[in-house]
Each structure stands twice: as structure tokens, then as C-alpha cells.
Design a protein around this motif. Structure first.
Motif, PDB file in Angstrom:
ATOM      1  N   GLY A 183       0.868  -1.160   0.137  1.00 33.74           N
ATOM      2  CA  GLY A 183      -0.182   0.183  -0.144  1.00 33.74           C
ATOM      3  C   GLY A 183       0.894   1.107  -0.022  1.00 33.74           C
ATOM      4  N   PRO A 184       1.685   1.450   0.859  1.00 38.69           N
ATOM      5  CA  PRO A 184       2.582   2.572   0.818  1.00 38.69           C
ATOM      6  C   PRO A 184       3.492   3.021  -0.622  1.00 38.69           C
ATOM      7  CG  PRO A 184       2.956   1.357   2.945  1.00 38.69           C
ATOM      8  CD  PRO A 184       2.144   0.511   1.966  1.00 38.69           C
ATOM      9  N   ALA A 185       3.733   1.869  -1.053  1.00 36.73           N
ATOM     10  CA  ALA A 185       4.553   2.037  -2.456  1.00 36.73           C
ATOM     11  C   ALA A 185       3.368   2.213  -3.437  1.00 36.73           C
ATOM     12  CB  ALA A 185       5.291   0.938  -2.796  1.00 36.73           C
ATOM     13  N   ARG A 186       2.286   1.756  -3.442  1.00 35.07           N
ATOM     14  CA  ARG A 186       1.498   2.159  -4.608  1.00 35.07           C
ATOM     15  C   ARG A 186       1.144   3.431  -4.227  1.00 35.07           C
ATOM     16  NH1 ARG A 186      -3.123  -2.505  -4.303  1.00 35.07           N
ATOM     17  NH2 ARG A 186      -3.995  -1.180  -6.079  1.00 35.07           N
ATOM     18  N   ALA A 187       0.887   3.771  -3.054  1.00 40.01           N
ATOM     19  CA  ALA A 187       0.274   5.343  -3.015  1.00 40.01           C
ATOM     20  C   ALA A 187       1.324   6.496  -3.260  1.00 40.01           C
ATOM     21  CB  ALA A 187       0.257   5.616  -1.330  1.00 40.01           C
ATOM     22  N   LEU A 188       2.726   6.159  -3.142  1.00 38.02           N
ATOM     23  CA  LEU A 188       3.825   6.957  -3.783  1.00 38.02           C
ATOM     24  C   LEU A 188       3.643   6.787  -5.025  1.00 38.02           C
ATOM     25  CD1 LEU A 188       6.787   7.962  -3.530  1.00 38.02           C
ATOM     26  CD2 LEU A 188       7.572   5.820  -3.602  1.00 38.02           C
ATOM     27  N   TYR A 189       3.541   5.777  -5.911  1.00 35.34           N
ATOM     28  CA  TYR A 189       3.488   5.730  -7.283  1.00 35.34           C
ATOM     29  C   TYR A 189       2.262   6.526  -7.814  1.00 35.34           C
ATOM     30  CZ  TYR A 189       7.314   2.579  -6.783  1.00 35.34           C
ATOM     31  OH  TYR A 189       8.557   1.896  -6.328  1.00 35.34           O
TER      32      TYR A 189
END
Length: 148
Positions: free
Chosen positions: A112-118
Motif C-alpha cells: 500500500g505505501p509504495a502504491r500510494a507513492l507511485y
């Protein structure tokens, strides 16, 4: 007194031990890349790396008008301070400087955190790799570029 974020600089083979330690800290055991893998990625045609001290790095490559993020690692102790976004933005800029019109990457559907960053960087999902990761999760294939 504030802690200034570490400056980004090009990463070279001399930085592989630091990058391997960062990757080991940032990823689960089955997804960690050691020095041999990181060296191979850096040596790929069009390969480049950007390093932020001992806090994080990104490896990418730009070839034939397209680019891909090979890995992006931020030490857990320095997360949530904007370093991932800085590394991603710098990789996108360097890829564009090298002639890439679009940048691709894979991310675990569970991250989730990486998906939000992208997503904040304008990435859109363009595909899925079933059971891509060692834990059996799918990878989402994302694209950052003007054709989103």
C-alpha cells in the motif's frame, strides 16, 4: 536544528555494499538483492543508480525510449520523510534526460505505501504479473509518462 535530507548522487559499483545493506533492510528476505544482483542491474545497458547516503537508493535503466525502475529501497528508519518520492522523481528526470518517454515498474499489490507513492507520481496500472513475488502475490505493472 533540523536534519537535512541526504543529497542524491549517482551510484556506482563502489556503492554496492551500501546498496545491498539498504536492500536487505528494506525488503523481506525472499525479495532481497545482494551485491551480485545489484551489480548486474547497474551494469545493464542504460542502467543507472541514484543514492541518498545510507538512507535509500533507486536503480533504473533507460533504453530505446523507455525506462524501468529496477528497484527502489528506502531504509525503514527514514521512511515517511519524502525520500522515496525524491528518488522516484530523480529517476524519472534522469530517464527523461536519457530519452525515455515513459517509465515502467512493478509493485506488489499488497504494498500500500509504495502504491500510494507511485499514484502520487501519476502512475497508472497497465498490467499484472500473476504470482510474481516469492510470497505468491501479484505484481502490478505501472507506467509513469505522458500517455497515462
Amino acid at each position: 536544528m533540523t536534519n537535512a535530507p541526504p543529497p542524491l548522487r549517482p551510484a556506482g559499483e563502489a556503492d554496492i555494499p551500501v546498496m545491498a545493506a539498504l536492500h536487505a533492510a528494506a525488503f523481506p528476505p525472499a525479495e532481497r538483492w545482494g551485491g551480485t544482483a545489484l551489480t548486474a542491474m547497474l551494469r545493464l545497458q542504460g542502467g543507472f543508480g541514484l543514492l541518498a547516503g545510507e538512507s535509500g537508493f533507486v536503480l533504473a535503466r533507460a533504453v530505446a525510449g523507455e525506462a524501468e525502475i529496477l528497484t527502489l529501497a528506502v531504509h525503514p528508519g527514514t521512511r515517511r520523510q519524502g525520500l522515496g518520492a525524491r528518488l522516484l522523481e530523480a529517476a524519472v528526470a534522469e530517464a527523461a534526460r536519457r530519452g525515455a518517454a515513459a517509465l515502467f515498474l512493478e509493485v506488489s499489490e499488497r504494498n500500500g505505501p509504495a502504491r500510494a507513492l507511485y499514484a502520487r507520481a501519476g502512475a497508472t496500472e497497465v498490467g499484472r504479473r500473476r504470482r510474481y513475488y516469492a510470497d505468491g502475490t501479484d505484481a502490478l505493472v505501472l507506467r509513469i509518462g505522458p500517455e497515462n
